[in-house]
Write an enzyme that holds these catalytic residues in place. Sequence first.
Site, PDB file in Angstrom:
ATOM      1  N   CYS A  34      71.933 -72.438  24.699  1.00  0.00           N
ATOM      2  CA  CYS A  34      71.221 -72.244  25.961  1.00  0.00           C
ATOM      3  C   CYS A  34      69.719 -72.391  25.768  1.00  0.00           C
ATOM      4  O   CYS A  34      68.947 -72.240  26.710  1.00  0.00           O
ATOM      5  CB  CYS A  34      71.580 -70.910  26.610  1.00  0.00           C
ATOM      6  SG  CYS A  34      71.097 -69.505  25.644  1.00  0.00           S
ATOM      7  N   CYS A 103      71.440 -62.613  26.807  1.00  0.00           N
ATOM      8  CA  CYS A 103      69.997 -62.506  26.547  1.00  0.00           C
ATOM      9  C   CYS A 103      69.645 -61.155  25.942  1.00  0.00           C
ATOM     10  O   CYS A 103      68.791 -61.065  25.062  1.00  0.00           O
ATOM     11  CB  CYS A 103      69.204 -62.701  27.837  1.00  0.00           C
ATOM     12  SG  CYS A 103      69.353 -64.356  28.511  1.00  0.00           S
TER      13      CYS A 103
END
Length: 139
Positions: A34, A103
């Site tokens: 990502c 994250c």
Amino acid sequence: MEYTEKVMEHFMNPKNVGEMEDASGIGTVGNASCGDIMRVFLKIENDVIIDASFKTFGCGAAVATSSMATEMVKGKTIQEAMLITNKAVMEALDGLPPVKAHCSTLAEEALQAALWDYAQKNDIVIPGLEEPKEHDHHH
């Protein structure tokens, strides 16, 4: 995608941004799939994290989780900092969209990597701390 007010606040006005010149430990973790790269700098004196900063290349959630994680470790002992998990970071931000949960995992890993770096540089063993694994997340 819905972000909480806290996430937006840390994204728009992140705390502790920037490189630290005299960091005691630096942890860099990346997620190639990502494109998020997170680097955490810790300044440690007498087993206490007296300062923390970060540089993050990535999405708003990555910035927000780094910002929150560095805020959370300041003033903590190394042992206390090790208890700061991605779950704790997410809770402090009042939650993240599920697709962005990774994250907060990066933030936790970057913290641990910085602690590991500090331990290596000072030839100390931090009980319970594991060597950061080089890994690539596949979503």
